[in-house]
Design an enzyme around this catalytic site. Structure first.
Site, PDB file in Angstrom:
ATOM      1  N   LYS A   1     -88.214 -92.512  62.220  1.00  0.00           N
ATOM      2  CA  LYS A   1     -89.224 -93.105  61.340  1.00  0.00           C
ATOM      3  C   LYS A   1     -90.644 -92.642  61.678  1.00  0.00           C
ATOM      4  O   LYS A   1     -91.403 -92.269  60.789  1.00  0.00           O
ATOM      5  CB  LYS A   1     -89.103 -94.625  61.477  1.00  0.00           C
ATOM      6  CG  LYS A   1     -90.292 -95.433  61.083  1.00  0.00           C
ATOM      7  CD  LYS A   1     -90.022 -96.890  61.305  1.00  0.00           C
ATOM      8  CE  LYS A   1     -90.140 -97.292  62.735  1.00  0.00           C
ATOM      9  NZ  LYS A   1     -91.378 -97.959  63.097  1.00  0.00           N
ATOM     10  N   THR A   2     -91.000 -92.653  62.967  1.00  0.00           N
ATOM     11  CA  THR A   2     -92.364 -92.276  63.373  1.00  0.00           C
ATOM     12  C   THR A   2     -92.656 -90.829  62.988  1.00  0.00           C
ATOM     13  O   THR A   2     -93.755 -90.494  62.546  1.00  0.00           O
ATOM     14  CB  THR A   2     -92.553 -92.469  64.891  1.00  0.00           C
ATOM     15  OG1 THR A   2     -92.202 -93.823  65.219  1.00  0.00           O
ATOM     16  CG2 THR A   2     -93.979 -92.228  65.306  1.00  0.00           C
TER      17      THR A   2
ATOM     18  N   ASP B   1     -96.290 -99.724  58.343  1.00  0.00           N
ATOM     19  CA  ASP B   1     -95.104 -99.571  59.189  1.00  0.00           C
ATOM     20  C   ASP B   1     -94.516-100.957  59.472  1.00  0.00           C
ATOM     21  O   ASP B   1     -95.222-101.962  59.414  1.00  0.00           O
ATOM     22  CB  ASP B   1     -95.517 -98.879  60.499  1.00  0.00           C
ATOM     23  CG  ASP B   1     -94.314 -98.426  61.313  1.00  0.00           C
ATOM     24  OD1 ASP B   1     -93.181 -98.456  60.794  1.00  0.00           O
ATOM     25  OD2 ASP B   1     -94.516 -98.034  62.481  1.00  0.00           O
ATOM     26  N   GLU B   2     -93.230-101.013  59.782  1.00  0.00           N
ATOM     27  CA  GLU B   2     -92.545-102.270  60.129  1.00  0.00           C
ATOM     28  C   GLU B   2     -92.802-103.338  59.059  1.00  0.00           C
ATOM     29  O   GLU B   2     -93.136-104.494  59.362  1.00  0.00           O
ATOM     30  CB  GLU B   2     -93.006-102.787  61.507  1.00  0.00           C
ATOM     31  CG  GLU B   2     -92.860-101.781  62.642  1.00  0.00           C
ATOM     32  CD  GLU B   2     -91.424-101.595  63.111  1.00  0.00           C
ATOM     33  OE1 GLU B   2     -90.504-102.089  62.430  1.00  0.00           O
ATOM     34  OE2 GLU B   2     -91.228-100.933  64.139  1.00  0.00           O
TER      35      GLU B   2
ATOM     36  N   GLN C   1     -83.751-105.162  61.027  1.00  0.00           N
ATOM     37  CA  GLN C   1     -84.495-105.435  62.259  1.00  0.00           C
ATOM     38  C   GLN C   1     -85.609-106.459  62.028  1.00  0.00           C
ATOM     39  O   GLN C   1     -86.599-106.487  62.754  1.00  0.00           O
ATOM     40  CB  GLN C   1     -85.071-104.130  62.818  1.00  0.00           C
ATOM     41  CG  GLN C   1     -83.992-103.140  63.234  1.00  0.00           C
ATOM     42  CD  GLN C   1     -84.558-101.905  63.906  1.00  0.00           C
ATOM     43  OE1 GLN C   1     -85.140-101.973  64.977  1.00  0.00           O
ATOM     44  NE2 GLN C   1     -84.395-100.755  63.260  1.00  0.00           N
TER      45      GLN C   1
ATOM     46  N   ARG D   1     -80.799-100.522  70.891  1.00  0.00           N
ATOM     47  CA  ARG D   1     -81.752 -99.989  71.870  1.00  0.00           C
ATOM     48  C   ARG D   1     -81.067 -98.967  72.790  1.00  0.00           C
ATOM     49  O   ARG D   1     -81.739 -98.205  73.474  1.00  0.00           O
ATOM     50  CB  ARG D   1     -82.331-101.098  72.772  1.00  0.00           C
ATOM     51  CG  ARG D   1     -83.135-102.216  72.107  1.00  0.00           C
ATOM     52  CD  ARG D   1     -84.191-101.723  71.172  1.00  0.00           C
ATOM     53  NE  ARG D   1     -83.671-101.656  69.810  1.00  0.00           N
ATOM     54  CZ  ARG D   1     -84.189-100.920  68.849  1.00  0.00           C
ATOM     55  NH1 ARG D   1     -85.228-100.140  69.091  1.00  0.00           N
ATOM     56  NH2 ARG D   1     -83.673-100.917  67.638  1.00  0.00           N
TER      57      ARG D   1
END
Length: 759
Positions: A36-37, A227-228, A258, A612
């Site tokens: 994503k980043t 973002d998020e 998430q 994770r």
């Protein structure tokens, strides 16, 4: 000829399409570990390469660390133009706007930002002035109530005109909550201070009440990226919607799977319903997981598939299959700590791994003890992520309070902190008099201090107060001509703070002195950073540390095992992950078992924990643990049973390692209904918690719970009869804590609870 610029070669086809779609509304659904980043970075770089002015791009993130990382990456593609993008957290970007427009809402441009401790300290002062019992009006509870209202865009003046809120307060025995809220806001305003929630609420009010300001920023930010997005609350959602209303060039990135922060006000509906807000939406799904082994990716999918409320996507990976997920059963929480520490010790030595390759994730901070003890016994260094950060240490807060008062002398909380530290013979009684005089005369404490000689009430303390005023005023004269480091170093010496800490030769004293020197070094580093000279001032530095997020505060580069809550782990990754405490009423937590929405959020939290892990994942639970001083029996979490068994490798203690593997199928449920007996088949024996047989009244009928209050007797179809012992939250989220006669204490969301009120 290539259909895309060469700088986008590093992206896969879907990532590339998302990066190149720069006009109109765009939603990028980014699964865990899907890069994503990278997509966000190249999307902004592509926009600048296409001739879009970097000053017209607003990119909102949830940590300063993420913003800085992205800006650096963009700079490698487009050069120094990347520095002109408005990029940062919601709070830092909105604080910047509020400083520019401060006069429109009656604040000084160098307003102070109160952290949670400042806010609670102010609330304690107000409760004291009103002679209210802080056991009834708990400062933490009052603070959370005010915070929740602000995130729902409810101001202090709105509060007293909302009947449900007033009734809730009255029922809970806290009828003065509205008055406290109003006094708190008034005192913050008088002190030239905003708390974190004010940064959002005041931005919303600024844009709503001043159409010229709204128009200015709508035309400035022609392209908005968030973002998020699944973590946004109502105020963030409304501000972003207003800013993007003219150009409609809005791009949101997130993963509904998430969404785990509803307790902070985050609303998953923002991402689930994004298409309703923008019908001509372009949607891109990043479904390729680059992070984890296929066993971990497939197991995580088998978990999240159990949720009903989700966007459609299918995560996959080309990575190797990897090891199966190990599940460890311990007889107690202490035993669980030993098993995990021993596993880390062995893995580390066998595979020559660093401590930083390991993370232990738990549902609540209170679980860390057994793991800390066990790691210490094996001499394995660890770090508790989210513990007391550098900027929360007393000596650092003391020094920062001096800096705050010099920049904004009306800052009441900072003045109270330092006026008698180091000691100036200005005691608590005198400080109370200063607060009283300020309140009676409707002025700031600083105004009282400045004119202390005119207030006979201050008596023999006047000379000491006057000396304090002269000292602070002398520091203020340096602000215009000196940079942040020069001012801070002078204050540390002249206030005698540095000498006081230096003179304390205890181990703690030496450590505190070193910490203060480290702060001065940080300010020195700040002034040498790549920014304009006018930005190297003290006010900018104070804001930068006030707006640090948890992720920014804990960036220490030491070789340690990481211990953290799952909430804190979001956005991070580790080679080896241990998710511990997988027991009913712990994970999922007891308070999440009363509504599907809450349970699905807990399942998303488990999904975050699992994803994770890069190479190896271990899950563990205990069959007993101490709670409130009593040893209780624990049942394995239902989430363990929801993972497809082909991805699991069940490990049992030696004394239970009998029979064939097929005889020891991991978890069996006696019944599929929530709250029934969950059991474990070990060596052919089913171990379960007995199901309580509860008789329900023949005339059972659901009551309206609008006026439900503490002390009411109630009946529930599954839990039987009980007494309401506490009421929580407001509006849609109202909850009742009920002590049931047969099953103990439960917290129920009232809109789902179906209670019959008996009295």
């Amino acid at each position: 000829m290539s259909e895309h610029p060469p700088y986008l070669d590093k992206l896969n086809p879907v990532q590339r399409q998302a990066a190149m779609c720069i006009h109109g509304p765009v939603m990028i659904i980014a699964g865990a570990g899907s890069g994503k980043t990278r997509v966000l970075t190249y999307r902004i770089a592509h926009m600048i390469k296409k001739g879009i002015d970097a000053f017209n791009i607003l990119s909102l993130t949830f940590t300063n660390k993420a913003a800085k990382e992205m800006k650096n990456r963009i700079e490698t593609v487009v050069g120094s133009e990347a520095r002109n993008v408005w990029m940062g957290t919601f709070h830092s970007v909105f604080a910047k706007i509020l400083r520019i427009e401060a006069d429109k809402i009656g604040y000084p441009k160098d307003f102070t930002i109160y952290d949670t401790d400042d806010s609670k300290s102010l609330l304690k002062s107000i409760l004291k002035e009103l002679n209210l019992d802080d056991k009834v009006y708990k400062p933490g509870l009052v603070y959370n109530r005010i915070s929740s209202c602000k995130n729902s865009l409810i101001t202090a003046s709105d509060y007293i005109n909302i009947p449900t809120l007033v009734e809730d307060d009255s029922s809970a025995g806290r009828p003065l909550m509205g008055k406290i809220f109003a006094m708190y806001q008034q005192r913050c305003f008088k002190a030239g201070a905003m708390d974190f929630d004010d940064l959002l609420l005041n931005t919303y009010l600024l844009l709503t009440k001043h159409t010229d300001v709204l128009n200015k920023y709508q035309h400035k930010f022609k392209y908005v990226m968030v973002d998020e997005y699944q973590d946004t609350n109502l105020s963030q959602y409304m501000i972003v919607k207003k800013l993007a209303a003219v150009n409609q060039n809005i791009c949101v990135v997130g993963d509904d799977s998430q969404s785990i922060y509803s307790f902070r006000g985050a609303n998953i509906e923002n991402i689930l319903n994004f298409q309703k807000d923008y019908p001509d939406l372009h949607t891109f799904k990043l479904e390729h997981n680059y992070r984890s082994t296929s066993n971990i990716v497939n197991a995580s999918s088998s978990i999240i598939d159990k949720n009903r409320e989700k966007l459609d996507k299918r995560i996959y990976t080309d990575n190797e299959e990897g090891e199966k997920i190990k599940v460890m059963r311990a007889i107690s929480d202490n035993e669980e700590g030993k098993m995990v520490a021993q596993s880390i010790f062995e893995e580390k030595n066998q595979k020559q791994l660093a401590n930083t390759d390991f993370a232990i994730l738990y549902r609540t901070n209170a679980q860390s003890r057994s793991f800390e003890e066990s790691l210490r016994k094996l001499n394995i260094p660890y770090r508790i992520y989210g513990g007391m950060s550098f900027y929360q240490r007393k000596e650092i807060k003391d020094m920062v309070a001096y800096l705050r008062v010099v920049v904004n002398p009306n800052d009441e909380e900072a003045i109270k902190r330092i006026i008698n530290y180091p000691s100036r013979k200005i005691g608590a009684t005198t400080i109370d008099k200063l607060v009283l005089l300020a309140s009676e005369n409707d002025i700031s404490i600083w105004e009282v201090i400045k004119n202390c000689h005119t207030y006979p009430l201050l008596g023999s303390s006047i000379a000491s107060i006057l000396n304090f005023y002269i000292m602070i005023a002398s520091f203020q004269t340096m602000l215009e001509t000196k940079n942040a480091y020069e001012v801070a170093e002078y204050i540390a010496k002249q206030s005698t703070l540095l000498k006081t800490l230096y003179d304390d030769k205890t181990v703690e004293g030496v450590s505190r002195h070193e910490n203060l020197m480290a702060l001065l070094n940080a300010i020195k580093e700040f002034t040498e950073d790549d920014m304009s000279e006018e930005e190297k001032n003290l006010a900018t530095f104070i804001q930068s540390i006030a707006l640090l997020t948890d992720a920014d505060k804990d960036a220490e580069n030491k070789d340690t095992v990481t211990l953290m809550t799952i909430h804190s782990s979001k956005g991070l990754e580790f080679k080896h992950v241990y998710v511990v405490g997988l027991e009913e009423n712990l994970f999922p937590g007891q308070m999440s078992l009363n509504s599907r929405q809450d349970l699905e959020e807990e399942r998303r939290l488990f999904y975050v924990a699992v994803t994770r892990a890069e190479e190896k994942l271990n899950l563990s639970f205990a069959t007993s643990r101490f709670k409130y001083g009593n040893l209780i029996n624990c049942e394995p979490s239902r989430f363990l049973d929801e993972i497809d068994k082909k991805y699991l490798d069940i490990l049992l203690p030696p004394n239970l390692n009998q029979g064939s593997h097929s005889d020891r199928q991991f978890l069996k449920k006696e019944d599929t209904g929530f709250g029934k007996g969950y059991g474990m088949n070990v060596g052919g024996k089913m171990m379960t918690k007995p199901i309580v047989n509860i008789q329900i009244s023949a005339n059972f009928a659901v009551s309206d719970t609008l006026n439900l209050a503490e002390g009411n007797e109630v009946e529930h179809q599954r839990f039987g009869k009980g007494t309401v012992i506490n009421m929580l939250d407001i509006g849609e989220n109202r909850k009742a804590v009920i002590a049931f006669n047969q099953v103990g204490e439960k917290t129920l969301v009232l809109k789902f609870a179906k209670l019959m009120i008996l009295n």
